[in-house]
Design a protein around this motif. Structure first.
Motif, PDB file in Angstrom:
ATOM      1  N   LEU A 295       0.814  -1.220   0.000  1.00  0.00           N
ATOM      2  CA  LEU A 295       0.000   0.000   0.000  1.00  0.00           C
ATOM      3  C   LEU A 295       0.847   1.270   0.000  1.00  0.00           C
ATOM      4  O   LEU A 295       0.316   2.370   0.075  1.00  0.00           O
ATOM      5  CB  LEU A 295      -0.934   0.006   1.212  1.00  0.00           C
ATOM      6  CG  LEU A 295      -1.908  -1.179   1.297  1.00  0.00           C
ATOM      7  CD1 LEU A 295      -2.662  -1.156   2.616  1.00  0.00           C
ATOM      8  CD2 LEU A 295      -2.851  -1.173   0.111  1.00  0.00           C
ATOM      9  N   ILE A 296       2.160   1.120  -0.084  1.00  0.00           N
ATOM     10  CA  ILE A 296       3.075   2.272  -0.083  1.00  0.00           C
ATOM     11  C   ILE A 296       3.453   2.590  -1.519  1.00  0.00           C
ATOM     12  O   ILE A 296       4.072   1.768  -2.201  1.00  0.00           O
ATOM     13  CB  ILE A 296       4.335   1.988   0.756  1.00  0.00           C
ATOM     14  CG1 ILE A 296       3.957   1.726   2.216  1.00  0.00           C
ATOM     15  CG2 ILE A 296       5.324   3.147   0.651  1.00  0.00           C
ATOM     16  CD1 ILE A 296       5.112   1.265   3.082  1.00  0.00           C
ATOM     17  N   GLY A 297       3.088   3.785  -1.970  1.00  0.00           N
ATOM     18  CA  GLY A 297       3.363   4.169  -3.356  1.00  0.00           C
ATOM     19  C   GLY A 297       4.267   5.378  -3.492  1.00  0.00           C
ATOM     20  O   GLY A 297       4.375   5.944  -4.580  1.00  0.00           O
ATOM     21  N   VAL A 298       4.923   5.789  -2.410  1.00  0.00           N
ATOM     22  CA  VAL A 298       5.814   6.956  -2.468  1.00  0.00           C
ATOM     23  C   VAL A 298       7.272   6.481  -2.526  1.00  0.00           C
ATOM     24  O   VAL A 298       7.561   5.334  -2.174  1.00  0.00           O
ATOM     25  CB  VAL A 298       5.605   7.885  -1.251  1.00  0.00           C
ATOM     26  CG1 VAL A 298       4.165   8.381  -1.188  1.00  0.00           C
ATOM     27  CG2 VAL A 298       6.001   7.205   0.054  1.00  0.00           C
ATOM     28  N   PRO A 299       8.190   7.344  -2.945  1.00  0.00           N
ATOM     29  CA  PRO A 299       9.605   6.969  -2.916  1.00  0.00           C
ATOM     30  C   PRO A 299      10.058   6.641  -1.498  1.00  0.00           C
ATOM     31  O   PRO A 299       9.677   7.333  -0.542  1.00  0.00           O
ATOM     32  CB  PRO A 299      10.321   8.218  -3.447  1.00  0.00           C
ATOM     33  CG  PRO A 299       9.292   8.957  -4.220  1.00  0.00           C
ATOM     34  CD  PRO A 299       7.990   8.679  -3.528  1.00  0.00           C
ATOM     35  N   CYS A 300      10.847   5.591  -1.366  1.00  0.00           N
ATOM     36  CA  CYS A 300      11.313   5.124  -0.057  1.00  0.00           C
ATOM     37  C   CYS A 300      12.827   4.973  -0.057  1.00  0.00           C
ATOM     38  O   CYS A 300      13.394   4.430  -1.007  1.00  0.00           O
ATOM     39  CB  CYS A 300      10.719   3.767   0.292  1.00  0.00           C
ATOM     40  SG  CYS A 300       8.931   3.732   0.414  1.00  0.00           S
ATOM     41  N   LEU A 301      13.446   5.438   1.018  1.00  0.00           N
ATOM     42  CA  LEU A 301      14.863   5.195   1.266  1.00  0.00           C
ATOM     43  C   LEU A 301      14.982   4.325   2.504  1.00  0.00           C
ATOM     44  O   LEU A 301      14.515   4.706   3.583  1.00  0.00           O
ATOM     45  CB  LEU A 301      15.620   6.508   1.484  1.00  0.00           C
ATOM     46  CG  LEU A 301      17.067   6.356   1.972  1.00  0.00           C
ATOM     47  CD1 LEU A 301      17.936   5.708   0.891  1.00  0.00           C
ATOM     48  CD2 LEU A 301      17.640   7.696   2.413  1.00  0.00           C
TER      49      LEU A 301
ATOM     50  N   ILE B 240       6.638  -3.016  -2.280  1.00  0.00           N
ATOM     51  CA  ILE B 240       6.333  -1.580  -2.279  1.00  0.00           C
ATOM     52  C   ILE B 240       6.171  -1.119  -3.722  1.00  0.00           C
ATOM     53  O   ILE B 240       7.001  -1.421  -4.578  1.00  0.00           O
ATOM     54  CB  ILE B 240       7.445  -0.799  -1.552  1.00  0.00           C
ATOM     55  CG1 ILE B 240       7.458  -1.188  -0.067  1.00  0.00           C
ATOM     56  CG2 ILE B 240       7.281   0.707  -1.733  1.00  0.00           C
ATOM     57  CD1 ILE B 240       8.629  -0.639   0.716  1.00  0.00           C
ATOM     58  N   THR B 241       5.106  -0.370  -3.997  1.00  0.00           N
ATOM     59  CA  THR B 241       4.836   0.047  -5.379  1.00  0.00           C
ATOM     60  C   THR B 241       5.570   1.324  -5.773  1.00  0.00           C
ATOM     61  O   THR B 241       5.741   1.586  -6.956  1.00  0.00           O
ATOM     62  CB  THR B 241       3.323   0.227  -5.611  1.00  0.00           C
ATOM     63  OG1 THR B 241       2.822   1.215  -4.709  1.00  0.00           O
ATOM     64  CG2 THR B 241       2.587  -1.089  -5.391  1.00  0.00           C
ATOM     65  N   GLY B 242       5.993   2.114  -4.809  1.00  0.00           N
ATOM     66  CA  GLY B 242       6.795   3.298  -5.115  1.00  0.00           C
ATOM     67  C   GLY B 242       8.252   2.915  -5.319  1.00  0.00           C
ATOM     68  O   GLY B 242       8.664   1.786  -5.013  1.00  0.00           O
ATOM     69  N   PRO B 243       9.069   3.847  -5.846  1.00  0.00           N
ATOM     70  CA  PRO B 243      10.498   3.552  -6.038  1.00  0.00           C
ATOM     71  C   PRO B 243      11.204   3.343  -4.696  1.00  0.00           C
ATOM     72  O   PRO B 243      11.010   4.122  -3.761  1.00  0.00           O
ATOM     73  CB  PRO B 243      11.037   4.781  -6.762  1.00  0.00           C
ATOM     74  CG  PRO B 243       9.957   5.788  -6.785  1.00  0.00           C
ATOM     75  CD  PRO B 243       8.695   5.174  -6.304  1.00  0.00           C
ATOM     76  N   VAL B 244      12.003   2.301  -4.612  1.00  0.00           N
ATOM     77  CA  VAL B 244      12.715   1.943  -3.377  1.00  0.00           C
ATOM     78  C   VAL B 244      14.210   2.049  -3.609  1.00  0.00           C
ATOM     79  O   VAL B 244      14.741   1.513  -4.585  1.00  0.00           O
ATOM     80  CB  VAL B 244      12.357   0.515  -2.924  1.00  0.00           C
ATOM     81  CG1 VAL B 244      13.209   0.094  -1.727  1.00  0.00           C
ATOM     82  CG2 VAL B 244      10.873   0.417  -2.580  1.00  0.00           C
ATOM     83  N   THR B 245      14.874   2.743  -2.700  1.00  0.00           N
ATOM     84  CA  THR B 245      16.334   2.822  -2.685  1.00  0.00           C
ATOM     85  C   THR B 245      16.813   2.135  -1.422  1.00  0.00           C
ATOM     86  O   THR B 245      16.375   2.489  -0.319  1.00  0.00           O
ATOM     87  CB  THR B 245      16.805   4.293  -2.699  1.00  0.00           C
ATOM     88  OG1 THR B 245      16.279   4.932  -3.859  1.00  0.00           O
ATOM     89  CG2 THR B 245      18.322   4.381  -2.700  1.00  0.00           C
ATOM     90  N   LEU B 246      17.684   1.147  -1.574  1.00  0.00           N
ATOM     91  CA  LEU B 246      18.254   0.425  -0.437  1.00  0.00           C
ATOM     92  C   LEU B 246      19.727   0.786  -0.309  1.00  0.00           C
ATOM     93  O   LEU B 246      20.472   0.730  -1.300  1.00  0.00           O
ATOM     94  CB  LEU B 246      18.145  -1.083  -0.648  1.00  0.00           C
ATOM     95  CG  LEU B 246      16.752  -1.677  -0.753  1.00  0.00           C
ATOM     96  CD1 LEU B 246      16.820  -3.128  -1.183  1.00  0.00           C
ATOM     97  CD2 LEU B 246      16.029  -1.562   0.579  1.00  0.00           C
ATOM     98  N   ARG B 247      20.143   1.151   0.886  1.00  0.00           N
ATOM     99  CA  ARG B 247      21.550   1.445   1.162  1.00  0.00           C
ATOM    100  C   ARG B 247      21.939   0.711   2.437  1.00  0.00           C
ATOM    101  O   ARG B 247      21.184   0.697   3.413  1.00  0.00           O
ATOM    102  CB  ARG B 247      21.787   2.953   1.337  1.00  0.00           C
ATOM    103  CG  ARG B 247      21.511   3.757   0.081  1.00  0.00           C
ATOM    104  CD  ARG B 247      22.549   3.460  -1.000  1.00  0.00           C
ATOM    105  NE  ARG B 247      22.298   4.189  -2.222  1.00  0.00           N
ATOM    106  CZ  ARG B 247      21.739   3.692  -3.319  1.00  0.00           C
ATOM    107  NH1 ARG B 247      21.349   2.424  -3.333  1.00  0.00           N
ATOM    108  NH2 ARG B 247      21.573   4.421  -4.387  1.00  0.00           N
TER     109      ARG B 247
END
Length: 192
Positions: free
Chosen positions: A126-132, A154-161
């Protein structure tokens, strides 16, 4: 994607808004955009242990419009997130309809330590916003492999660091500086 107009940071379950990681992010980014470190009501009341997450999510949903107004931004321009439990609450609030420009999830508690079957991911789709997501490679709440697998929902763009050698609480200056650098770079990727 929407540009970040301000940043709201929330602490982990046993910590407060004065947690050194949140303070260092605030110090580093406050010249770039308004930053607010926010304690949940249970912390403001002097309690260390939080109530169940859904009640804290409801509290945050009620507080977000006023927090955005206090910062002089629209609710949709606010990037929200925090450490561990605080980030989880923010992610659940977005899944429940809170408007946000993005989510910052530091040391996300994907599951309790040594309990990988007890996932805290039911709301991810249900998360559609950019995520870090920024986590240590030795965090017992989520391995890099587990985060890589489960954040695909997650449907929004995901950045994993990932911070090499760090555990759940980034207790070195280098680890906290890496968090700030990852966050700064990620903010650059948001529209604006």
């Amino acid at each position: 994607m929407r540009a970040a107009e301000a940043l709201l940071l929330t602490p982990g379950a046993g910590g407060g808004a004065d947690h050194r990681t949140l303070v260092e992010i605030d110090d580093a980014l406050s010249g770039r955009l308004p930053v607010r470190r926010h304690d949940f009501a249970y912390r403001r009341a002097g309690r260390r242990a939080p109530p169940h997450a859904p009640s804290v999510v409801a509290e945050l949903l009620g507080d977000l419009p006023q927090i955005a107004a206090d910062l002089g931004v629209s609710p949709g321009g606010l990037v929200i997130g925090g450490r561990s439990f605080g980030g989880r609450v923010c992610s659940m609030a977005v899944a429940d309809g809170a408007r946000a420009a993005g989510l910052v999830l530091l040391s996300y508690p994907l599951h309790p330590p040594e309990r990988p079957e007890r996932l805290r991911t039911e709301h991810f789709s249900l998360i559609g916003v950019p995520c870090l997501f920024v986590s240590g490679t030795r965090d017992p709440f989520a391995t890099p492999e587990e985060l890589s697998e489960h954040t695909r929902a997650i449907t929004g763009p995901v950045t994993l660091r990932f911070i090499d050698g760090a555990r759940h609480d980034p207790n070195t200056i280098a680890a906290r500086q890496a968090i700030v650098e990852h966050l700064n770079c990620w903010l650059d990727t948001l529209g604006g």
